[in-house]
Motif scaffolding. Structure first.
Motif, PDB file in Angstrom:
ATOM      1  N   VAL A  90      41.686  48.051  48.833  1.00 30.49           N
ATOM      2  CA  VAL A  90      42.082  46.647  48.907  1.00 30.49           C
ATOM      3  C   VAL A  90      42.286  46.106  47.496  1.00 30.49           C
ATOM      4  O   VAL A  90      41.467  46.368  46.600  1.00 30.49           O
ATOM      5  CB  VAL A  90      40.999  45.800  49.618  1.00 30.49           C
ATOM      6  CG1 VAL A  90      41.354  44.315  49.596  1.00 30.49           C
ATOM      7  CG2 VAL A  90      40.805  46.278  51.051  1.00 30.49           C
ATOM      8  N   VAL A  91      43.356  45.353  47.311  1.00 32.71           N
ATOM      9  CA  VAL A  91      43.586  44.632  46.075  1.00 32.71           C
ATOM     10  C   VAL A  91      43.598  43.146  46.400  1.00 32.71           C
ATOM     11  O   VAL A  91      44.356  42.700  47.272  1.00 32.71           O
ATOM     12  CB  VAL A  91      44.907  45.039  45.396  1.00 32.71           C
ATOM     13  CG1 VAL A  91      45.184  44.151  44.181  1.00 32.71           C
ATOM     14  CG2 VAL A  91      44.854  46.500  44.966  1.00 32.71           C
ATOM     15  N   VAL A  92      42.748  42.383  45.731  1.00 29.90           N
ATOM     16  CA  VAL A  92      42.681  40.934  45.914  1.00 29.90           C
ATOM     17  C   VAL A  92      43.236  40.275  44.658  1.00 29.90           C
ATOM     18  O   VAL A  92      42.813  40.597  43.545  1.00 29.90           O
ATOM     19  CB  VAL A  92      41.229  40.464  46.150  1.00 29.90           C
ATOM     20  CG1 VAL A  92      41.177  38.936  46.256  1.00 29.90           C
ATOM     21  CG2 VAL A  92      40.659  41.100  47.403  1.00 29.90           C
ATOM     22  N   ILE A  93      44.169  39.355  44.830  1.00 30.92           N
ATOM     23  CA  ILE A  93      44.777  38.665  43.698  1.00 30.92           C
ATOM     24  C   ILE A  93      44.215  37.248  43.647  1.00 30.92           C
ATOM     25  O   ILE A  93      44.536  36.401  44.478  1.00 30.92           O
ATOM     26  CB  ILE A  93      46.311  38.634  43.807  1.00 30.92           C
ATOM     27  CG1 ILE A  93      46.848  40.048  44.031  1.00 30.92           C
ATOM     28  CG2 ILE A  93      46.924  38.017  42.557  1.00 30.92           C
ATOM     29  CD1 ILE A  93      48.352  40.099  44.258  1.00 30.92           C
ATOM     30  N   GLY A  94      43.355  36.998  42.674  1.00 35.87           N
ATOM     31  CA  GLY A  94      42.743  35.690  42.519  1.00 35.87           C
ATOM     32  C   GLY A  94      41.243  35.733  42.751  1.00 35.87           C
ATOM     33  O   GLY A  94      40.776  36.259  43.770  1.00 35.87           O
ATOM     34  N   ALA A  95      40.479  35.199  41.795  1.00 36.40           N
ATOM     35  CA  ALA A  95      39.016  35.237  41.875  1.00 36.40           C
ATOM     36  C   ALA A  95      38.426  33.860  42.106  1.00 36.40           C
ATOM     37  O   ALA A  95      37.478  33.448  41.439  1.00 36.40           O
ATOM     38  CB  ALA A  95      38.435  35.867  40.604  1.00 36.40           C
ATOM     39  N   GLY A  96      39.001  33.110  43.053  1.00 37.44           N
ATOM     40  CA  GLY A  96      38.395  31.869  43.507  1.00 37.44           C
ATOM     41  C   GLY A  96      37.505  32.155  44.708  1.00 37.44           C
ATOM     42  O   GLY A  96      37.180  33.309  45.004  1.00 37.44           O
ATOM     43  N   ALA A  97      37.121  31.119  45.432  1.00 37.14           N
ATOM     44  CA  ALA A  97      36.187  31.294  46.547  1.00 37.14           C
ATOM     45  C   ALA A  97      36.752  32.185  47.642  1.00 37.14           C
ATOM     46  O   ALA A  97      36.073  33.093  48.137  1.00 37.14           O
ATOM     47  CB  ALA A  97      35.807  29.937  47.121  1.00 37.14           C
ATOM     48  N   GLY A  98      38.000  31.935  48.050  1.00 34.34           N
ATOM     49  CA  GLY A  98      38.587  32.724  49.119  1.00 34.34           C
ATOM     50  C   GLY A  98      38.754  34.178  48.727  1.00 34.34           C
ATOM     51  O   GLY A  98      38.399  35.094  49.483  1.00 34.34           O
ATOM     52  N   GLY A  99      39.304  34.416  47.541  1.00 41.64           N
ATOM     53  CA  GLY A  99      39.538  35.784  47.091  1.00 41.64           C
ATOM     54  C   GLY A  99      38.247  36.558  46.916  1.00 41.64           C
ATOM     55  O   GLY A  99      38.144  37.724  47.325  1.00 41.64           O
ATOM     56  N   MET A 100      37.244  35.938  46.293  1.00 42.23           N
ATOM     57  CA  MET A 100      35.980  36.650  46.091  1.00 42.23           C
ATOM     58  C   MET A 100      35.270  36.916  47.409  1.00 42.23           C
ATOM     59  O   MET A 100      34.581  37.930  47.557  1.00 42.23           O
ATOM     60  CB  MET A 100      35.085  35.880  45.121  1.00 42.23           C
ATOM     61  CG  MET A 100      35.544  35.963  43.681  1.00 42.23           C
ATOM     62  SD  MET A 100      34.264  35.524  42.459  1.00 42.23           S
ATOM     63  CE  MET A 100      34.187  33.739  42.668  1.00 42.23           C
ATOM     64  N   THR A 101      35.418  36.013  48.385  1.00 38.78           N
ATOM     65  CA  THR A 101      34.825  36.265  49.699  1.00 38.78           C
ATOM     66  C   THR A 101      35.472  37.475  50.357  1.00 38.78           C
ATOM     67  O   THR A 101      34.781  38.358  50.879  1.00 38.78           O
ATOM     68  CB  THR A 101      34.960  35.030  50.604  1.00 38.78           C
ATOM     69  OG1 THR A 101      34.254  33.936  50.028  1.00 38.78           O
ATOM     70  CG2 THR A 101      34.408  35.306  51.995  1.00 38.78           C
ATOM     71  N   ALA A 102      36.806  37.527  50.338  1.00 36.37           N
ATOM     72  CA  ALA A 102      37.509  38.675  50.921  1.00 36.37           C
ATOM     73  C   ALA A 102      37.070  39.964  50.241  1.00 36.37           C
ATOM     74  O   ALA A 102      36.836  40.988  50.907  1.00 36.37           O
ATOM     75  CB  ALA A 102      39.023  38.478  50.785  1.00 36.37           C
ATOM     76  N   ALA A 103      36.955  39.927  48.909  1.00 37.33           N
ATOM     77  CA  ALA A 103      36.550  41.119  48.169  1.00 37.33           C
ATOM     78  C   ALA A 103      35.122  41.527  48.519  1.00 37.33           C
ATOM     79  O   ALA A 103      34.818  42.716  48.675  1.00 37.33           O
ATOM     80  CB  ALA A 103      36.676  40.857  46.671  1.00 37.33           C
ATOM     81  N   ALA A 104      34.236  40.548  48.628  1.00 38.93           N
ATOM     82  CA  ALA A 104      32.838  40.843  48.940  1.00 38.93           C
ATOM     83  C   ALA A 104      32.695  41.484  50.309  1.00 38.93           C
ATOM     84  O   ALA A 104      31.929  42.444  50.493  1.00 38.93           O
ATOM     85  CB  ALA A 104      32.008  39.563  48.859  1.00 38.93           C
ATOM     86  N   VAL A 105      33.430  40.965  51.293  1.00 38.93           N
ATOM     87  CA  VAL A 105      33.349  41.514  52.647  1.00 38.93           C
ATOM     88  C   VAL A 105      33.892  42.939  52.680  1.00 38.93           C
ATOM     89  O   VAL A 105      33.267  43.853  53.235  1.00 38.93           O
ATOM     90  CB  VAL A 105      34.113  40.619  53.636  1.00 38.93           C
ATOM     91  CG1 VAL A 105      34.164  41.261  55.019  1.00 38.93           C
ATOM     92  CG2 VAL A 105      33.474  39.237  53.727  1.00 38.93           C
ATOM     93  N   ALA A 106      35.065  43.139  52.091  1.00 36.68           N
ATOM     94  CA  ALA A 106      35.659  44.472  52.099  1.00 36.68           C
ATOM     95  C   ALA A 106      34.759  45.480  51.384  1.00 36.68           C
ATOM     96  O   ALA A 106      34.574  46.613  51.848  1.00 36.68           O
ATOM     97  CB  ALA A 106      37.044  44.424  51.437  1.00 36.68           C
ATOM     98  N   ALA A 107      34.178  45.073  50.251  1.00 37.00           N
ATOM     99  CA  ALA A 107      33.307  45.975  49.508  1.00 37.00           C
ATOM    100  C   ALA A 107      32.043  46.296  50.293  1.00 37.00           C
ATOM    101  O   ALA A 107      31.554  47.438  50.279  1.00 37.00           O
ATOM    102  CB  ALA A 107      32.953  45.364  48.160  1.00 37.00           C
ATOM    103  N   ALA A 108      31.503  45.297  50.985  1.00 36.49           N
ATOM    104  CA  ALA A 108      30.293  45.515  51.778  1.00 36.49           C
ATOM    105  C   ALA A 108      30.540  46.498  52.917  1.00 36.49           C
ATOM    106  O   ALA A 108      29.614  47.176  53.373  1.00 36.49           O
ATOM    107  CB  ALA A 108      29.782  44.187  52.338  1.00 36.49           C
ATOM    108  N   GLU A 109      31.787  46.578  53.342  1.00 26.77           N
ATOM    109  CA  GLU A 109      32.153  47.511  54.417  1.00 26.77           C
ATOM    110  C   GLU A 109      32.505  48.891  53.875  1.00 26.77           C
ATOM    111  O   GLU A 109      33.012  49.739  54.610  1.00 26.77           O
ATOM    112  CB  GLU A 109      33.332  46.935  55.215  1.00 26.77           C
ATOM    113  CG  GLU A 109      33.002  45.667  55.973  1.00 26.77           C
ATOM    114  CD  GLU A 109      31.967  45.884  57.059  1.00 26.77           C
ATOM    115  OE1 GLU A 109      31.968  46.971  57.675  1.00 26.77           O
ATOM    116  OE2 GLU A 109      31.131  44.985  57.270  1.00 26.77           O
ATOM    117  N   GLY A 110      32.269  49.080  52.583  1.00 24.86           N
ATOM    118  CA  GLY A 110      32.458  50.409  52.018  1.00 24.86           C
ATOM    119  C   GLY A 110      33.820  50.689  51.428  1.00 24.86           C
ATOM    120  O   GLY A 110      34.106  51.831  51.031  1.00 24.86           O
TER     121      GLY A 110
END
Length: 577
Positions: free
Chosen positions: A10-30
């Motif tokens: 996964v590539v997330v573009i933007g490190a605001g609240a929405g982007g970091m949440t998406a990144a955190a969830v995807a990372a937590a899922e491995g």
């Protein structure tokens, strides 16, 4: 042809609240996740914001003994967001918002608590609540970020004390009342001592509140899961493989790099508040060019999505969420923008007037409604002047704009004409280009009712929301007091936006949609890159961050449940814009 330099899930573009949440969830899922941030800091506009998150029927409310239900929320939204557009997205938000909050609490460093006394913006509507739907971040200790604390965007300096001290809103009355109450004096002394000790180790205070605390909690979670964040990275294009988005092309340093995303790309770049061409296309002329958002919000996500065939959601009663703002020069020569959200407009002893010197709106309405009043009064005329008018007693007790309460020396504010002063209302009118007789009559008319705590013209202080914004210690009306003590002051305010409401069309899985309603495989959007599920209406505090966290969560979960693209994703051809 360009070979892929790196391969991520996964590539997330933007490190605001929405982007970091998406990144955190995807990372937590491995999943292997890369976050691309065009600036040198994480947090985006979130780090500057109040950090309020509107999530109806959340579990935190129940724990605090507050009642709510999805049925009540649906009823409330049916009147505050009456348009049928995006109804399915609102349903997804109501269904999964509480789930997103519970997941963040269980799997990240984000901690939220219900604001018990934060009413919905329209408390008279059926289904409204007097508090609890709004969640605020719990204070975060910035030292937990270690050296990465320097990568967290600092809060607006005008919203801090003593060069970097953040303050919990509940502590503001204690700081104001330190000379009147022993309890407040002790609390204020403790806060100042804690801040002094923090400054021995850090260039700013490390007890973080509001949006800075929310951004810090998300950032800490990414660091803990070793999510890679590439700063100062400009995304130049999306990589298209067949009918799906399979990666991005970035410029980092002096070269282009193709980065493959086997499951997808999430666009969370913050909307287009600072893009002049898009503002001209979608904003009313009277809105001008003032924004309270981070200057990196230049429409990058929307332009990238267009190359993949994504459609814009233009079904909005308003293209943005509005706030009145005052402008001022900073020491470094840049223009400061102060958003008048909660600190002054609704307090007793101030009024707002238009270019003719007449009141035009209930000053205690929500910031969004207040600016809608400005836009209506402006009748399409750009740069139409509006002013807040108060006296010395008000300025001392509550401050005005970035001028904090108990400020004795006003010289620099007066020198820059950020603040206009006069010994009487007539002379004040002359200084700001109004007919003295009109402004004098306006203030006299307001004062007549204000002596008894009334506002016959606009009914200020007539709802629980308005009284919440006022001064509870002022009787009989927390929002109304006469303007009588010379000298008198004026501060110009402008229509400004807190973020855009027009963005990409998405489905209930946060997937970007084409004009025909079909999803674009591998492309997701959240935050202000996603079209507002509220259609530009503002039913409560936190209606931007609530959906941002929810659909960031939804995007991350859907990506985790998805299917990898072929192993050849790293070698596909790309289109460069």
């Amino acid at each position: 042809m360009m070979p892929a330099n790196e391969i991520y899930d996964v590539v997330v573009i933007g490190a605001g609240a929405g982007g970091m949440t998406a990144a955190a969830v995807a990372a937590a899922e491995g999943l292997r996740v890369l976050v691309l941030e065009k600036t040198a800091f994480v947090g985006g506009t979130t780090a500057w914001s109040g950090g309020m998150v509107w999530i109806p029927a959340n579990a935190k409310m129940k724990e605090a003994g507050l009642s709510d239900s999805v049925t009540d929320a649906v009823q409330y939204l049916s009147s505050t967001v009456p348009e049928p557009a995006n109804a399915s997205l609102r349903a997804a938000f109501l269904a999964r918002g509480p789930e997103a909050v519970a997941w963040l609490e269980a799997n990240t460093d984000v901690r939220l608590k219900p604001v018990k006394a934060c009413p919905d913006h329209y408390p008279e509507r059926l289904g409204a609540t007097a508090g609890g739907r709004v969640l605020e971040p719990v204070a975060f200790d910035g030292t937990r970020l270690g050296k990465s604390f320097a990568r967290l965007r600092t809060p607006l300096p005008e919203l801090t004390l003593f060069g970097g001290m953040m303050v919990n809103p509940l502590d503001i009355p204690h700081l104001r009342g330190a000379g009147k109450s022993l309890q407040s004096a002790v609390r204020a002394a403790r806060l100042l001592l804690e801040y002094a000790l923090q400054r021995l180790r850090s260039p700013r205070g490390t007890t973080l509140h509001l949006g800075n605390a929310l951004a810090a909690g998300l950032y800490a979670s990414l660091l803990a899961r070793q999510v890679e964040i590439l700063f100062s990275a400009d995304v130049e294009d999306l990589s298209i493989q067949g009918d799906r988005v399979a990666g991005v092309v970035i410029r980092h340093g002096a070269r282009d790099r193709l980065i493959a995303a086997r499951r997808g790309v999430v666009l969370a770049t913050g909307g287009f508040s600072h893009d002049a061409s898009l503002r001209k296309r979608f904003f009313p002329p009277a809105a001008g060019y003032v924004s309270a958002t981070n200057t990196s919000s230049t429409g990058d996500g929307l332009r990238l999505a267009a190359t993949a065939g994504a459609a814009l959601n233009t079904d909005a009663t308003s293209p943005a969420y509005w706030v009145p703002a005052s402008l001022f020069p900073r020491a470094d020569g840049s223009r400061g923008v102060f958003p008048h959200t909660l600190t002054d407009r609704a307090k007793p002893g101030v009024i707002a007037v238009n270019a003719a010197g007449r009141r035009f709106v209930n000053e205690a309405l929500s910031y969004h409604e207040f600016v809608l009043g400005m836009l209506r009064d402006g009748r399409g005329e750009p740069d139409r002047p509006f002013y807040l008018i108060c006296d010395r007693a008000f300025l001392w007790a509550y401050g005005l704009g970035r001028i904090k309460p108990f400020t004795r020396n006003l010289r620099r504010y007066l020198a820059s004409r950020e603040l206009i002063e006069a010994p009487d209302i007539a002379q004040l009118a002359s200084k700001i280009g109004m007919k003295p007789s009109v402004l004098t009559a306006t203030v006299a008319s307001y004062n007549e009712g204000a002596k008894e705590g009334r506002d016959p013209e606009f009914g200020r202080g007539s709802t629980v929301y308005q009284r919440h914004l006022g001064d509870a210690s002022h009787k009989p009306n927390p929002c109304v007091a006469p303007i009588t003590r010379a000298p008198f002051f004026a501060m110009r305010i402008h229509p400004a936006d807190l973020g855009t409401a027009i963005g990409m069309k998405v489905d209930a899985q946060a997937r970007a949609l084409r004009a025909d309603g079909t999803p674009i495989a591998g492309l997701y959007a959240c935050g202000s890159d996603m079209g507002s599920i509220m259609n530009g209406n503002c039913p409560g505090e936190g209606i931007m961050l609530g959906p941002a966290l929810t659909f960031g969560y939804i995007a991350g979960r859907h990506l985790a449940e998805g299917t990898m693209t072929s192993a050849g994703a790293a070698k596909e051809s790309v289109r460069l814009s």
